[in-house]
Design a protein around this motif. Structure first.
Motif, short mmCIF file in Angstrom:
data_model
loop_
_atom_site.label_atom_id
_atom_site.label_comp_id
_atom_site.label_asym_id
_atom_site.label_seq_id
_atom_site.Cartn_x
_atom_site.Cartn_y
_atom_site.Cartn_z
N PRO B 48 -45.50 -35.74 -5.83
CA PRO B 48 -44.77 -35.84 -7.10
C PRO B 48 -43.28 -36.06 -6.90
N LEU B 49 -42.70 -35.41 -5.87
CA LEU B 49 -41.27 -35.60 -5.64
C LEU B 49 -40.98 -37.04 -5.23
N PRO B 418 -40.08 -25.88 -4.45
CA PRO B 418 -40.08 -25.67 -5.91
C PRO B 418 -39.05 -24.64 -6.39
N LEU B 419 -38.58 -23.76 -5.49
CA LEU B 419 -37.53 -22.83 -5.90
C LEU B 419 -36.32 -23.60 -6.43
N VAL B 425 -37.96 -30.49 -14.52
CA VAL B 425 -37.95 -31.51 -13.47
C VAL B 425 -39.33 -31.60 -12.83
N MET B 426 -39.93 -30.45 -12.61
CA MET B 426 -41.28 -30.42 -12.07
C MET B 426 -42.22 -31.21 -12.97
N ARG B 455 -44.92 -24.73 -9.08
CA ARG B 455 -43.67 -24.02 -9.38
C ARG B 455 -43.64 -22.64 -8.74
N TYR B 456 -44.78 -21.94 -8.77
CA TYR B 456 -44.75 -20.54 -8.36
C TYR B 456 -45.37 -20.29 -7.00
N MET B 457 -45.73 -21.38 -6.31
CA MET B 457 -46.26 -21.19 -4.96
C MET B 457 -45.27 -20.47 -4.04
N PRO B 458 -43.96 -20.75 -4.15
CA PRO B 458 -43.02 -20.02 -3.28
C PRO B 458 -43.18 -18.50 -3.38
#
Lengths: 367, 580
Positions: B48-49, B418-419, B425-426, B455-458
């Motif tokens: 995606p990035l 993702p942090l 943006v995500m 988003r919350y994987m970190p």
């Protein structure tokens, strides 16, 4: 048969350029022996153990167990298929399992029927004097008991080889002594090949059939405890195995293997010299503190040393004697033999028990 | 040699070290699972990035920087950029002004009511920022805000009224969510500074205040700055409050500007370019934060035994206490009591207590058909997203710490990217990627799930990492040498040992997912609508009282989820504030 043959094994951890963790190791560990890998930290002993266990891949060389190739740079049999046992320095007793669950683990993997497994666990716990503690959690046990759980867990699967990584180093002195003799008995009773890693030379001497002294990633000497203590292969081994005085000297007379070495202080020592020694060579004489006898200097003579300091240790008295040449000699004497600091003494050295090593670097203290 | 049971085991290689040595080994469970984790990171984050990057530089004329040119030449976009920076700067400053005194009071003084301060910080962090914003609109909107009405019509003090639809209002509402970051990092630093550092200064003749200024201050300054930068990053990324308070006040910020670019006709290229600029700011701030944090190492020197000394404030402690109570009232009591009051009042106003009713709850729960769907969607998404994020986090943490897989550090970094990505943006990146794919994911729950997990994987990686670090590898190695395969070792030893930490990590993901708005607002459809989006949409439509009722329902769900999860997780309460 489960002897271990280590051939030309080297291991270099990535990025470290200043010497390999282990280089060109050759070691033949016979079946049913207690072998100790001894050396200071960083000498390669734990690397050797982990190579035997299969946690590491060798860069060169091979490891055979019996006739079976278990490790080579392209093929490593994983730990779980080696049928060995291992006891870790920090015990690695699983904190979420009871003593019974810890010990029965290996049997469950081997799909041993529950009834039989229970009996085997009981037997293993009895072997390490933990009968009746099966339902405890590790947190309810003392350090020594946890260590025994780790032992029982390894022994219950009847491995042919048991690897022990400094298993006693976290125990207090008294318990260490007790476990030491238990380990030795255990090895004799079970006939399992023990490969034991330690940095404690006393432990190695007390336990082993054979000791492999390691330093800087190299094997220095492999022999019986008596051999490595009385006939160290080199200065490093002599220095590591117990206390030793290293006095510089020069070969004055040479007759076959016999030589006369004169120290700067003017002491003459008649002793065996290593092969290849030439007349006039600079050497070092390794003298154990217990091989030196002190006498009060005869009336009117200067003697050849002065007591600088003494330490009373109970069973012995340790003297630090300053020689005429300025060197210092550490001497252990029976407490009944008492000298005062400052007293002049005559020194007698039991030359038969001393060892001579070539002096590579020009000695700093040579007169 | 080995017992038959062992020989029959599938051929498996020693952990990582021997990976890639034979085909059979490549197909082992261990390698399949690790491969899946790597693939997941690539699909969730890396691709995606890349699509976002591609979208920003590809226009009708092919490869060009047209989008960036337009962004930097049009006041529409530069003003949004400036507003975001102003908002971030003020929020950072006020986060220090609120967070540091609270941290100091809790960890270094004998102020009464420390439990209240801790609860205030935790609750402020956990409260959905858009709910706080809605509550403050009910109090301070220029015409209908309860306090404004009171001041103007009852007390006759119109000069005291406050317009929430302003930059000050936006900063106020945002700070209430971001000061816990400064508070938490400062508390941690303060409590690890050993008292002996300060005592050494005092024995040399430094006064209490001088010691605080020249010894304690510099020791914890990196932590304060680090917390401030995290507050900054979080502040500028909050879509909810910037839409609810900024839009009526004509204060357009980056998230709201990007959002408006998706009005018909959508400007994907411009949105991508603006998103990338947004990311650049965030990444720069996080880079600085890492640098500050790295300098913090000397604080922890004292280790566990550090016993900070408490300053006796004397009568001044009541003044400090008053400050703490004030923060509690503004951050927690006022917004929640307001929402409760609004949700039960027939019509919100100065005489709201005269007509209390349950009608709005009835409407929300039984008549408004979106609610039930949204609750169901949010719960499903949060449960799955939290589970997947924790599982992936565990695998990535395990690969990083326990294997020698080449590129494992890279994997770890990729999972932490993702942090630095604001939610919106995500969402733009996911849209850019999945619109090009032959799979029709846009508008489904699937794309929301991808957004949440990414988003919350970190948070999952962090929880697993710190848990794994506390387990000595020998615990796993001793299972291997007894004959256990990789899968068996994981099941019997590793997972049971890190389970409490994984539960905490699960909760850490679950709570923000259930209140996620920034990414959801671009990705939802009427079928996949979530609770937070439902609240926002209802607010947009102008239903003041039902919104409050729905907000309360939202809070009840979050509260019971936390309660339930902490019950299940064996009461291992980890502070939620470690999120960033």
């Amino acid at each position: 048969m489960a002897g271990i043959t280590i051939k030309d094994v080297s291991k270099n951890y990535g990025g470290k350029s200043e010497g390999a963790a282990l280089s060109g190791l050759n070691l033949e560990i016979r079946d049913n022996t207690f072998v100790t890998l001894l050396g200071p930290s960083g000498c390669g002993k734990t690397t050797t153990l982990r190579l035997i266990a299969g946690y590491l891949v060798p860069d060169t060389g091979s490891v055979h167990v019996g006739s079976r190739l278990v490790s080579s740079p392209d093929n490593v049999v994983p730990p779980e298929r080696r049928g060995m046992g291992m006891v870790f320095q920090n015990y690695a007793v699983w904190p979420h399992k009871t003593v019974f669950e810890n010990v029965v683990f290996g049997l469950r993997i081997r799909k041993v029927p529950m009834e039989q497994a229970r009996a085997q666990v009981e037997k293993a716990l009895a072997l390490v004097n933990l009968t009746g503690l099966g339902n405890r959690l590790p947190s309810e046990l003392s350090g020594g008991q946890q260590q025994r759980v780790a032992l029982a867990r390894s022994l219950v699967v009847e491995p042919e080889i048991l690897l022990l990584d400094e298993p006693l180093s976290n125990l207090d002195a008294k318990l260490r002594e007790k476990m030491r003799s238990e380990l030795k008995q255990l090895q004799r009773r079970t006939g399992i090949t023990f490969v034991y890693v330690t940095h404690d030379q006393a432990e190695a001497l007390a336990l082993s059939d054979q000791i492999a002294v390691m330093h800087g990633g190299l094997l220095q000497q492999f022999g019986t405890p008596h051999e490595v203590y009385a006939k160290p292969a080199n200065r490093i081994v002599a220095d590591f195995m117990g206390l030793v005085n290293l006095l510089p000297g020069r070969v004055q007379v040479l007759a076959g293997k016999q030589g006369l070495v004169v120290t700067p202080g003017g002491m003459n020592l008649e002793l065996d010299v290593p092969d290849g020694t030439k007349l006039g060579d600079e050497v070092e004489v390794a003298i154990r503190p217990e091989d030196v006898t002190l006498r009060a200097a005869a009336q009117g003579t200067a003697g050849n040393g002065t007591i600088r300091e003494l330490t009373f240790l109970g069973n012995i008295i340790e003297y630090f004697v300053t020689l005429g040449s300025g060197e210092e000699l550490r001497v252990q004497a029976h407490p009944s033999q008492h000298f005062e600091t400052g007293q002049r003494v005559a020194i007698a050295i039991d030359a038969a028990h001393c060892n001579v090593f070539p002096r590579a670097v020009p000695a700093r203290l040579a007169a | 040699m080995a017992t038959p049971g062992i020989a029959a085991e599938m051929d498996r290689q020693a952990a990582g070290d021997a990976a890639g040595r034979s085909w059979r080994a490549l197909l082992s469970l261990e390698n399949l699972v690790m491969g899946a984790a790597v693939l997941a990171v690539i699909i969730l984050i890396v691709l995606p990035l890349c699509a976002l990057l591609a979208g920003s530089v590809i226009s009708d004329e092919g490869l060009s920087l047209t989008h960036f040119q337009e962004v930097f030449s049009s006041r529409l976009y530069t003003q949004a950029l400036i507003n975001s920076l102003i908002l971030g700067a003020w929020t950072g400053l006020f986060s220090i002004l609120v967070g540091v005194p609270l941290a100091w009071a809790v960890s270094r003084t004998n102020v009464p009511g420390k439990a209240l301060i801790r609860a205030t910080a935790t609750l402020s962090y956990l409260s959905p920022p858009f709910l706080t914003a809605i509550a403050f609109v009910n109090l301070f909107s220029p015409n209908a805000g309860l306090i404004n009405i009171f001041l103007r019509d009852v007390a006759g003090m119109p000069w005291l009224t406050f317009n929430i639809f302003s930059m000050s209002g936006l900063v106020l509402v945002t700070v209430l969510h971001t000061f816990p970051f400064v508070y938490l990092l400062t508390t941690t630093a303060l409590s690890s500074v050993d008292a002996s550092f300060e005592e050494a200064a005092q024995i040399l003749g430094a006064s209490k205040w001088r010691t605080a200024l020249v010894i304690t201050g510099p020791l914890v300054a990196p932590a304060i700055l680090s917390g401030t930068l995290i507050a900054f990053v979080n502040a500028i990324a909050l879509f909810g409050s910037q839409a609810i308070i900024g839009l009526p006040g004509r204060i357009i910020t980056l998230p709201t500007r990007i959002y408006s670019l998706f009005d018909y006709p959508p400007e994907y290229g411009l949105a991508s370019a603006l998103s990338l600029i947004f990311v650049a700011i965030t990444i720069l701030a996080l880079y600085l934060q890492r640098a500050f944090l790295a300098r913090r190492s000397y604080v922890t020197l004292a280790g566990k035994g550090a016993r900070p000394r408490l300053v006796d404030l004397g009568p001044a402690r009541w003044a400090v206490f008053a400050f703490c109570v004030a923060v509690f009232i503004v951050a927690i009591a006022a917004p929640y009591l307001t929402l409760i009051a609004v949700s039960f009042s027939k019509s919100w106003g100065i005489n709201f207590w005269q007509g209390l009713t349950l009608a709005h709850y009835k409407f929300i729960l039984l008549e408004y058909d979106v609610t039930q769907r949204a609750i169901k969607n949010s719960l499903i998404l949060a449960v799955i997203a939290a589970t997947v994020a924790v599982v992936l986090g565990t695998l990535i943490g395990w690969i990083d710490l326990r294997t020698k897989l080449p590129g494992r550090r890279l994997l770890d970094y990729a999972a932490l990217i993702p942090l630095g990505l604001p939610g919106i943006v995500m969402a733009v990146a996911l849209i850019q990627f999945w619109l090009r794919m032959p799979v029709a994911l846009y508008g489904t729950m699937g794309i929301l799930l991808l957004a949440y997990v990414a988003r919350y994987m970190p948070l999952g990686v962090r929880s697993a990492n710190s848990a794994l670090q506390q387990i000595d590898p020998s615990l796993e190695e001793s299972a291997r040498i007894l004959g256990a395969s990789w899968g068996m070792t994981m099941r019997e030893v590793t997972l049971p040992l890190i389970r409490p930490a994984l539960f905490a990590g699960w909760l850490l993901v679950f709570v923000p997912v259930i209140q996620e708005l920034s990414a959801s607002i671009l990705l939802f459809s009427s079928q996949s609508i979530t609770l937070a989006v439902a609240v926002y949409n209802l607010y947009e439509t102008g239903y003041t009282e039902p919104v409050a009722a729905l907000a309360m329902v939202n809070m009840v769900i979050i509260g019971s989820a936390i309660w339930l999860a902490s019950k299940l997780g064996g009461n291992r309460n980890q502070s939620a504030g470690v999120a960033n």
